[in-house]
Write an enzyme that holds these catalytic residues in place. Sequence first.
Site, mmCIF file in Angstrom:
data_model
loop_
_atom_site.group_PDB
_atom_site.id
_atom_site.type_symbol
_atom_site.label_atom_id
_atom_site.label_comp_id
_atom_site.label_asym_id
_atom_site.label_seq_id
_atom_site.Cartn_x
_atom_site.Cartn_y
_atom_site.Cartn_z
ATOM 1 N N HIS A 6 19.243 -33.670 36.868
ATOM 2 C CA HIS A 6 17.952 -34.257 37.242
ATOM 3 C C HIS A 6 17.498 -35.257 36.179
ATOM 4 O O HIS A 6 17.033 -36.358 36.513
ATOM 5 C CB HIS A 6 16.915 -33.149 37.447
ATOM 6 N N ASP A 7 17.639 -34.897 34.909
ATOM 7 C CA ASP A 7 17.296 -35.830 33.824
ATOM 8 C C ASP A 7 18.119 -37.120 33.942
ATOM 9 O O ASP A 7 17.585 -38.225 33.807
ATOM 10 C CB ASP A 7 17.557 -35.202 32.450
ATOM 11 N N GLY A 19 12.794 -33.726 27.320
ATOM 12 C CA GLY A 19 13.976 -34.057 26.535
ATOM 13 C C GLY A 19 15.200 -33.264 26.933
ATOM 14 O O GLY A 19 15.270 -32.699 28.015
ATOM 15 N N TYR A 67 17.868 -28.391 28.751
ATOM 16 C CA TYR A 67 17.452 -29.579 29.504
ATOM 17 C C TYR A 67 16.243 -29.385 30.404
ATOM 18 O O TYR A 67 15.668 -30.377 30.860
ATOM 19 C CB TYR A 67 18.628 -30.112 30.339
ATOM 20 N N TYR A 111 16.838 -39.253 36.769
ATOM 21 C CA TYR A 111 15.626 -39.978 36.364
ATOM 22 C C TYR A 111 15.976 -41.143 35.432
ATOM 23 O O TYR A 111 15.371 -42.213 35.521
ATOM 24 C CB TYR A 111 14.640 -39.032 35.679
ATOM 25 N N TYR A 145 5.842 -40.190 46.502
ATOM 26 C CA TYR A 145 6.627 -40.417 47.716
ATOM 27 C C TYR A 145 6.197 -39.425 48.791
ATOM 28 O O TYR A 145 5.470 -38.469 48.529
ATOM 29 C CB TYR A 145 8.124 -40.279 47.412
ATOM 30 N N GLY A 205 12.662 -29.115 31.009
ATOM 31 C CA GLY A 205 11.477 -29.426 30.219
ATOM 32 C C GLY A 205 11.647 -30.793 29.589
ATOM 33 O O GLY A 205 12.509 -31.571 29.996
ATOM 34 N N ASP A 246 14.647 -35.553 43.145
ATOM 35 C CA ASP A 246 13.827 -34.341 43.100
ATOM 36 C C ASP A 246 14.270 -33.305 44.127
ATOM 37 O O ASP A 246 14.343 -32.110 43.818
ATOM 38 C CB ASP A 246 12.351 -34.691 43.298
#
Length: 119
Positions: free
Chosen positions: A48-49, A32, A28, A52, A67, A30, A93
């Site tokens: 994190h993916d 995709g 995960y 997002y 931000y 990187g 993040d």
Amino acid sequence: NLVQFSYLIQCANHGKRPTWHYMDYGCYCGAGGSGTPVDELDRCCKIHDDCYDEAGKKGCFPKMSAYDYYCGENGPYCRNIKKKCLRFVCDCDVEAAFCFAKAPYNNANWNIDTKKRCQ
């Protein structure tokens, strides 16, 4: 955005590991992602993916949203962000940066064959 995210990672890990080490790690970290995360660090990337993805569902553009953040001695944090999308993305993040800093890094999981290991 992704550039700011790289700075947050450096802030959280106090410069101990270059950001590019996280760009092709596990299933995960990187572009995709698929399958089961290979370890704790890879789970951080999946979370994190997913964060997002959730931001996108809210109409935000996480990879391009700029931000305001601060890097303190205890790590990064979001600063005085009033817009909901920007706050959401910054929180994604910052949480991921701290997760990366805490998770062990296994060199054997860098640049793996994702077609074999990430099904």
